[in-house]
Write a protein that holds these residues in place. Sequence first.
Motif, PDB file in Angstrom:
ATOM      1  N   GLY A 193     -12.020 -10.678  14.119  1.00 51.96           N
ATOM      2  CA  GLY A 193     -12.416 -11.733  13.193  1.00 51.96           C
ATOM      3  C   GLY A 193     -13.100 -11.237  11.946  1.00 51.96           C
ATOM      4  N   GLU A 194     -13.418  -9.937  11.880  1.00 52.93           N
ATOM      5  CA  GLU A 194     -14.086  -9.365  10.712  1.00 52.93           C
ATOM      6  C   GLU A 194     -13.049  -8.829   9.715  1.00 52.93           C
ATOM      7  N   THR A 195     -13.480  -8.701   8.473  1.00 52.39           N
ATOM      8  CA  THR A 195     -12.672  -8.081   7.418  1.00 52.39           C
ATOM      9  C   THR A 195     -13.319  -6.758   7.050  1.00 52.39           C
ATOM     10  N   VAL A 196     -12.538  -5.683   7.095  1.00 56.03           N
ATOM     11  CA  VAL A 196     -13.076  -4.334   6.932  1.00 56.03           C
ATOM     12  C   VAL A 196     -12.390  -3.658   5.745  1.00 56.03           C
ATOM     13  N   TYR A 197     -13.193  -3.106   4.854  1.00 55.13           N
ATOM     14  CA  TYR A 197     -12.645  -2.393   3.698  1.00 55.13           C
ATOM     15  C   TYR A 197     -12.149  -1.023   4.139  1.00 55.13           C
ATOM     16  N   ALA A 198     -10.878  -0.708   3.768  1.00 51.56           N
ATOM     17  CA  ALA A 198     -10.289   0.590   4.118  1.00 51.56           C
ATOM     18  C   ALA A 198      -9.478   1.145   2.951  1.00 51.56           C
ATOM     19  N   GLY A 199      -9.946   0.881   1.734  1.00 50.80           N
ATOM     20  CA  GLY A 199      -9.321   1.484   0.560  1.00 50.80           C
ATOM     21  C   GLY A 199      -8.034   0.837   0.111  1.00 50.80           C
ATOM     22  N   ALA A 200      -7.717  -0.366   0.586  1.00 48.09           N
ATOM     23  CA  ALA A 200      -6.464  -1.016   0.175  1.00 48.09           C
ATOM     24  C   ALA A 200      -6.403  -1.123  -1.341  1.00 48.09           C
ATOM     25  N   GLY A 201      -5.260  -0.764  -1.900  1.00 50.83           N
ATOM     26  CA  GLY A 201      -5.083  -0.817  -3.344  1.00 50.83           C
ATOM     27  C   GLY A 201      -5.441   0.456  -4.070  1.00 50.83           C
ATOM     28  N   GLN A 203      -4.650   3.885  -4.991  1.00 51.13           N
ATOM     29  CA  GLN A 203      -3.434   4.690  -4.958  1.00 51.13           C
ATOM     30  C   GLN A 203      -3.684   6.140  -4.557  1.00 51.13           C
ATOM     31  N   ARG A 204      -4.946   6.551  -4.502  1.00 52.96           N
ATOM     32  CA  ARG A 204      -5.258   7.926  -4.119  1.00 52.96           C
ATOM     33  C   ARG A 204      -5.484   8.077  -2.618  1.00 52.96           C
ATOM     34  N   THR A 205      -5.613   6.926  -1.894  1.00 53.03           N
ATOM     35  CA  THR A 205      -5.954   7.015  -0.468  1.00 53.03           C
ATOM     36  C   THR A 205      -5.077   6.145   0.432  1.00 53.03           C
ATOM     37  N   PRO A 206      -3.782   5.972   0.164  1.00 54.77           N
ATOM     38  CA  PRO A 206      -2.978   5.112   1.048  1.00 54.77           C
ATOM     39  C   PRO A 206      -2.888   5.644   2.471  1.00 54.77           C
ATOM     40  N   GLU A 207      -3.053   6.956   2.654  1.00 55.74           N
ATOM     41  CA  GLU A 207      -3.005   7.502   4.012  1.00 55.74           C
ATOM     42  C   GLU A 207      -4.156   6.974   4.874  1.00 55.74           C
ATOM     43  N   TRP A 208      -5.293   6.689   4.237  1.00 60.37           N
ATOM     44  CA  TRP A 208      -6.454   6.143   4.959  1.00 60.37           C
ATOM     45  C   TRP A 208      -6.226   4.669   5.290  1.00 60.37           C
ATOM     46  N   THR A 209      -5.703   3.920   4.353  1.00 62.76           N
ATOM     47  CA  THR A 209      -5.421   2.497   4.592  1.00 62.76           C
ATOM     48  C   THR A 209      -4.374   2.343   5.690  1.00 62.76           C
ATOM     49  N   ASP A 210      -3.366   3.202   5.688  1.00 63.07           N
ATOM     50  CA  ASP A 210      -2.328   3.152   6.721  1.00 63.07           C
ATOM     51  C   ASP A 210      -2.926   3.439   8.093  1.00 63.07           C
ATOM     52  N   LEU A 211      -3.862   4.381   8.166  1.00 59.98           N
ATOM     53  CA  LEU A 211      -4.536   4.688   9.427  1.00 59.98           C
ATOM     54  C   LEU A 211      -5.305   3.463   9.924  1.00 59.98           C
ATOM     55  N   ALA A 212      -5.989   2.776   9.009  1.00 59.83           N
ATOM     56  CA  ALA A 212      -6.750   1.572   9.372  1.00 59.83           C
ATOM     57  C   ALA A 212      -5.828   0.473   9.883  1.00 59.83           C
ATOM     58  N   ARG A 213      -4.718   0.270   9.232  1.00 60.32           N
ATOM     59  CA  ARG A 213      -3.788  -0.781   9.669  1.00 60.32           C
ATOM     60  C   ARG A 213      -3.294  -0.509  11.090  1.00 60.32           C
ATOM     61  N   GLY A 214      -2.977   0.735  11.377  1.00 58.28           N
ATOM     62  CA  GLY A 214      -2.545   1.084  12.727  1.00 58.28           C
ATOM     63  C   GLY A 214      -3.631   0.844  13.753  1.00 58.28           C
ATOM     64  N   LEU A 215      -4.883   1.132  13.381  1.00 58.03           N
ATOM     65  CA  LEU A 215      -6.006   0.937  14.294  1.00 58.03           C
ATOM     66  C   LEU A 215      -6.288  -0.544  14.533  1.00 58.03           C
ATOM     67  N   PHE A 216      -6.199  -1.339  13.487  1.00 55.25           N
ATOM     68  CA  PHE A 216      -6.574  -2.756  13.581  1.00 55.25           C
ATOM     69  C   PHE A 216      -5.467  -3.630  14.160  1.00 55.25           C
ATOM     70  N   GLU A 217      -4.236  -3.130  14.158  1.00 49.21           N
ATOM     71  CA  GLU A 217      -3.104  -3.949  14.586  1.00 49.21           C
ATOM     72  C   GLU A 217      -3.302  -4.459  16.021  1.00 49.21           C
ATOM     73  N   GLY A 218      -3.143  -5.772  16.196  1.00 47.12           N
ATOM     74  CA  GLY A 218      -3.264  -6.378  17.516  1.00 47.12           C
ATOM     75  C   GLY A 218      -4.685  -6.570  17.992  1.00 47.12           C
ATOM     76  N   ARG A 219      -5.675  -6.247  17.154  1.00 46.46           N
ATOM     77  CA  ARG A 219      -7.072  -6.383  17.552  1.00 46.46           C
ATOM     78  C   ARG A 219      -7.799  -7.492  16.796  1.00 46.46           C
ATOM     79  N   GLY A 220      -7.081  -8.224  15.956  1.00 47.62           N
ATOM     80  CA  GLY A 220      -7.703  -9.333  15.245  1.00 47.62           C
ATOM     81  C   GLY A 220      -8.638  -8.907  14.130  1.00 47.62           C
ATOM     82  N   ILE A 221      -8.472  -7.689  13.625  1.00 50.54           N
ATOM     83  CA  ILE A 221      -9.314  -7.180  12.547  1.00 50.54           C
ATOM     84  C   ILE A 221      -8.475  -7.161  11.271  1.00 50.54           C
ATOM     85  N   GLU A 222      -9.032  -7.661  10.186  1.00 50.09           N
ATOM     86  CA  GLU A 222      -8.308  -7.733   8.929  1.00 50.09           C
ATOM     87  C   GLU A 222      -8.694  -6.577   8.011  1.00 50.09           C
ATOM     88  N   VAL A 223      -7.711  -6.021   7.317  1.00 53.41           N
ATOM     89  CA  VAL A 223      -7.984  -5.042   6.260  1.00 53.41           C
ATOM     90  C   VAL A 223      -8.334  -5.821   4.996  1.00 53.41           C
TER      91      VAL A 223
END
Length: 323
Positions: A193-201, A203-223
């Motif tokens: 239910g929380e929203t967590v900042y992971a560098g979305a947008g 352009q220098r860190t998409p690898e970090w945002t992608d890691l966050a999306r994989g971690l949050f998937e199916g857990r109800g956590i929003e990037v």
Amino acid sequence: MPAPAHLDPRLLRAFLVVAEELHFTRAAARLYVAQQALSRDVRRLERELGAELFVRTTRQVTLTADGERLVPYARSALEAQDALLAAFGQARPLLVDLNSPGLATGRRVLHRARELAPEQELMARYESGLTGAAAELLAGRLDASFGRFAGLDPALRAGLDHQPVRYEPMAVVLPEDHRLASLPAVPLAALAGETVYAGAGNQRTPEWTDLARGLFEGRGIEVAPPAPLAVGDEEFQRLMAKTGNFVLAVVDFPAMPGAVLRPLIDPVPLSPVSLVWRKGLVHPGFDALRRAAFELTVEEGWLRRPADGWVPAIDERTMNIHN
């Protein structure tokens, strides 16, 4: 089999050290690589030359006739390369990207490398993320960086190489008055239910945002959605305070005013960190950097994963290929 058009000097160096030690474990320690990686390099050289170079048994390693024949040629080739480096390698410093001044892994490796090679100039740079650094690496404006190698675009990875350094435990930064701040560690389920900042947008860190999306998937956590790019710690802290979002981080992330850092558990998410460089890099300070990374990885147990550690399958494959 026709003779290969090119032989990687790294393979010749691997062969020569094994030939001198006649022991793969001791040779791997001298080269600051894992024994599996050394064995793969020797097998690759044997395939490229079309010749068996060693006889391996459970008791000993001995050179074959072709191995004996290769030794003087390998030594001459490497001596010529060392002479070339001695002539040209002092012309400039080794430029090492640490991503951010507050991150500890790359900084510790750089400091150890400076201790190992005090005669070399190793200079820090800060490119914010590995994707941001990759183009600079390929263009020769940077020599090495740190980050999640598997998260790079395949077109970038094709021109780069890496050495696994650490599975870095991840953490969350949250307001000090939040109900979860009193916990010594935060279960991932508690972030539902929380929203967590992971560098979305960014352009220098998409690898970090992608890691966050994989971690949050199916857990109800929003990037958290893209935010304006904040340059510098002060601006980043101001922006995070304004949005009120949690921040996905690693356990060594520097303190932020009005916030607390808590490790994540159940499972323990891991950020895969590699030392990354462009293929073909030659510089007298680079060996010290790789040696420093290897020593710290072994001393600190940085590649040991907890029983409940989480890491994407693609990262596990990428990290294991050099291990």
